[in-house]
Design an enzyme around this catalytic site. Structure first.
Site, PDB file in Angstrom:
ATOM      1  N   HIS A 119     -18.800 -10.013 -17.270  1.00  0.00           N
ATOM      2  CA  HIS A 119     -17.534  -9.614 -17.881  1.00  0.00           C
ATOM      3  C   HIS A 119     -17.365 -10.627 -18.829  1.00  0.00           C
ATOM      4  O   HIS A 119     -16.832 -10.185 -19.889  1.00  0.00           O
ATOM      5  CB  HIS A 119     -16.324 -10.083 -16.867  1.00  0.00           C
ATOM      6  CG  HIS A 119     -14.832  -9.139 -17.144  1.00  0.00           C
ATOM      7  ND1 HIS A 119     -14.937  -8.218 -17.527  1.00  0.00           N
ATOM      8  CD2 HIS A 119     -13.585  -9.910 -17.281  1.00  0.00           C
ATOM      9  CE1 HIS A 119     -13.814  -8.161 -17.520  1.00  0.00           C
ATOM     10  NE2 HIS A 119     -12.897  -9.150 -17.416  1.00  0.00           N
ATOM     11  N   HIS A 169       2.506   1.939  -3.071  1.00  0.00           N
ATOM     12  CA  HIS A 169       1.144   2.050  -4.432  1.00  0.00           C
ATOM     13  C   HIS A 169       1.558   3.871  -3.642  1.00  0.00           C
ATOM     14  O   HIS A 169       1.673   4.481  -5.187  1.00  0.00           O
ATOM     15  CB  HIS A 169       0.018   1.298  -4.617  1.00  0.00           C
ATOM     16  CG  HIS A 169      -0.690   2.081  -5.024  1.00  0.00           C
ATOM     17  ND1 HIS A 169      -0.829   2.158  -6.810  1.00  0.00           N
ATOM     18  CD2 HIS A 169      -1.845   2.278  -4.668  1.00  0.00           C
ATOM     19  CE1 HIS A 169      -1.097   2.871  -7.050  1.00  0.00           C
ATOM     20  NE2 HIS A 169      -2.833   2.583  -6.001  1.00  0.00           N
ATOM     21  N   GLU A 193       0.814  -1.015   0.004  1.00  0.00           N
ATOM     22  CA  GLU A 193       0.155   0.099   0.144  1.00  0.00           C
ATOM     23  C   GLU A 193       0.879   1.439  -0.222  1.00  0.00           C
ATOM     24  O   GLU A 193       0.329   2.432  -0.516  1.00  0.00           O
ATOM     25  CB  GLU A 193      -0.985   0.059   1.320  1.00  0.00           C
ATOM     26  CG  GLU A 193      -1.966   1.137   1.748  1.00  0.00           C
ATOM     27  CD  GLU A 193      -2.797   1.470   0.584  1.00  0.00           C
ATOM     28  OE1 GLU A 193      -3.264   2.988  -0.023  1.00  0.00           O
ATOM     29  OE2 GLU A 193      -3.166   1.243  -0.626  1.00  0.00           O
ATOM     30  N   HIS A 248      -3.355  -9.208 -17.101  1.00  0.00           N
ATOM     31  CA  HIS A 248      -4.377  -8.651 -17.114  1.00  0.00           C
ATOM     32  C   HIS A 248      -4.752  -7.511 -17.274  1.00  0.00           C
ATOM     33  O   HIS A 248      -4.961  -6.824 -18.711  1.00  0.00           O
ATOM     34  CB  HIS A 248      -4.877  -9.286 -16.896  1.00  0.00           C
ATOM     35  CG  HIS A 248      -7.195  -9.531 -16.868  1.00  0.00           C
ATOM     36  ND1 HIS A 248      -7.536 -10.597 -18.246  1.00  0.00           N
ATOM     37  CD2 HIS A 248      -8.250  -9.167 -16.331  1.00  0.00           C
ATOM     38  CE1 HIS A 248      -8.482 -10.194 -18.620  1.00  0.00           C
ATOM     39  NE2 HIS A 248      -9.231  -9.844 -17.588  1.00  0.00           N
ATOM     40  N   HIS A 255     -12.399   3.751  -9.711  1.00  0.00           N
ATOM     41  CA  HIS A 255     -10.961   4.083  -9.271  1.00  0.00           C
ATOM     42  C   HIS A 255      -9.983   3.822 -10.381  1.00  0.00           C
ATOM     43  O   HIS A 255      -9.084   4.548 -11.146  1.00  0.00           O
ATOM     44  CB  HIS A 255     -10.433   3.112  -8.524  1.00  0.00           C
ATOM     45  CG  HIS A 255      -9.447   3.580  -7.854  1.00  0.00           C
ATOM     46  ND1 HIS A 255      -9.175   4.774  -7.530  1.00  0.00           N
ATOM     47  CD2 HIS A 255      -8.053   3.724  -7.029  1.00  0.00           C
ATOM     48  CE1 HIS A 255      -7.439   5.777  -7.050  1.00  0.00           C
ATOM     49  NE2 HIS A 255      -7.467   4.180  -7.116  1.00  0.00           N
TER      50      HIS A 255
END
Length: 311
Positions: free
Chosen positions: A213, A61, A58, A275, A123
Site C-alpha cells: 500500500h 452504520h 454497527e 485517511h 466493500h
C-alpha cells in the site's frame, strides 16, 4: 422543486460520506459483529435490548446506510425527471443506485456469512463509486460546469491519459488501503518509509500488505504531482482543470501525511477516519475530471463542426 433537489443532493452527499466513514469506523473498532449474524435485525431484535458500544456503532452504520438508500433513490428519480437534458444525469443516477444496492448487499452478506479480507476490501471501493456518482450528480444540479465554463473545455490526449490513468490507479490504491484495514495490517510496519529499522524489507503477509500500500500510495502522489505541473503549465486558461489538479494534489498530500501519522499515532481513530475522508474526496475530484474528459471529446467535435460551417 429545483431548490428542494439541491438541498436533497447536498444532504444525500453528506449522508453517503457518513456511510463511508461509518464503514471505516466499523472496521477500525471491530464492530462488524455488533449485531451478531442477523440482518436486517440486530441480534434478532428490531430494537436491541443489549446496547454495547460495538452494537451502537454497527446499528448506526446500518441506519445511515438505510437512510442513504432512501435519499439516493429519491435523488435519482428527481434528477432523472428534472435534469434528463444533461448528458451524464441518467448514467450517474444508475451508477449511484446500483452501487449503493451492491454495497448494502455485500455488507449484509459479510454480516450473515462472513467474508475474506480480500473480498471485504471491495466493500469500501463499491461505496466509493456510489459516493462519487452522487457528488457528480450534485455538481450537475448546481451547474458547477457552467460556472467554470466547462462546456467549452477541450483537453489534449496527454491530459486525458493522466486523468483516466490516475483515476483508475487511485481505485487500486483504495483497494490496497482497504485491504490493510481488513487484514489488520495498519501497524505491521512500525517505521516509515521502510518497514522497520531492523528489517527494512517485509518478511510476512501483513508487512507485505502494508508495504504494498505504501508503494502504491507513493506512486499516485508522484503521478498527481506530475499531472498538476502539466495543468499549471498548459491549462491556466481552463480553471476547472487547473484547480482540479491543484485540489487533487492538496488532497493526496493530506492523505499521505495522515497515512504516515496513522503509523506514528498507533493507528488512532481520528487519523484512520481522516485517511478515509481524504481519499473519498480525492476520488470524487478525480471522477469529476473524468467526466470533463469525456465531455472534451464532444466539445472538440462540436468545435470542429462549427469551424467547418464558418468556412
Amino acid at each position: 422543486m429545483q431548490r428542494f433537489i439541491k438541498w436533497l443532493a447536498v444532504i444525500t452527499s453528506l449522508d453517503l460520506l457518513i456511510v463511508l466513514l461509518g464503514g471505516a469506523l466499523v472496521t477500525k473498532t471491530g464492530s462488524g459483529q455488533g449485531c451478531g449474524k442477523s440482518w436486517p435485525l440486530c441480534n434478532g431484535e428490531f430494537v436491541p435490548s443489549n446496547l454495547s458500544m460495538e452494537t451502537i456503532i454497527e446499528l448506526s452504520h446500518r441506519l445511515t446506510s438505510g437512510s442513504a438508500g432512501i435519499l439516493v433513490t429519491l435523488l435519482c428519480i428527481l434528477s432523472w425527471k428534472y435534469y434528463k437534458h444533461v448528458r451524464e444525469t441518467k448514467t450517474l443516477a444508475i451508477l449511484s443506485f446500483v452501487f449503493l444496492v451492491a454495497q448494502a448487499l455485500m455488507g449484509a452478506a459479510a454480516v450473515v456469512w462472513g467474508q475474506m479480507p480480500a473480498v471485504l476490501a471491495i466493500h469500501f471501493g463499491i461505496s466509493l463509486i456510489s459516493f462519487a456518482s452522487v457528488i457528480l450528480l450534485t455538481c450537475l444540479i448546481f451547474e458547477i460546469d457552467q460556472k467554470f465554463d466547462a462546456r467549452s473545455l477541450i483537453m489534449d490526449k496527454k491530459m486525458k491519459f493522466h486523468i483516466y490513468g490516475v483515476t483508475i490507479y487511485s481505485y487500486i490504491v483504495v483497494y490496497t488501503g482497504a485491504l490493510v484495514r481488513h487484514e489488520r495490517a495498519s501497524l505491521a510496519c512500525p517505521d516509515f518509509p521502510l518497514c522497520s529499522k531492523n528489517r527494512p524489507m517485509p518478511t510476512q503477509l501483513h508487512e507485505w500488505v502494508q508495504m504494498g500500500h505504501r508503494v502504491a500510495a507513493m506512486l499516485i502522489f508522484a503521478w498527481i504531482l506530475y499531472a498538476m505541473i502539466l495543468a499549471i503549465r498548459h491549462y491556466k486558461q481552463q480553471p476547472v482543470v487547473y484547480w482540479g489538479w491543484i485540489i487533487s494534489f492538496i488532497l493526496v498530500t493530506l492523505q499521505a501525511v495522515v497515512g504516515v501519522l496513522v503509523v506514528f499515532t498507533n493507528a488512532s481513530l481520528a487519523m484512520a477516519l481522516l485517511h478515509s475522508l481524504f481519499i473519498s474526496c480525492l476520488f470524487a475530484v478525480l471522477c469529476y475530471l473524468v467526466m470533463l474528459g469525456t465531455r472534451s471529446k464532444v466539445n472538440a467535435k462540436e468545435a470542429e463542426l462549427t469551424s467547418k460551417q464558418t468556412k
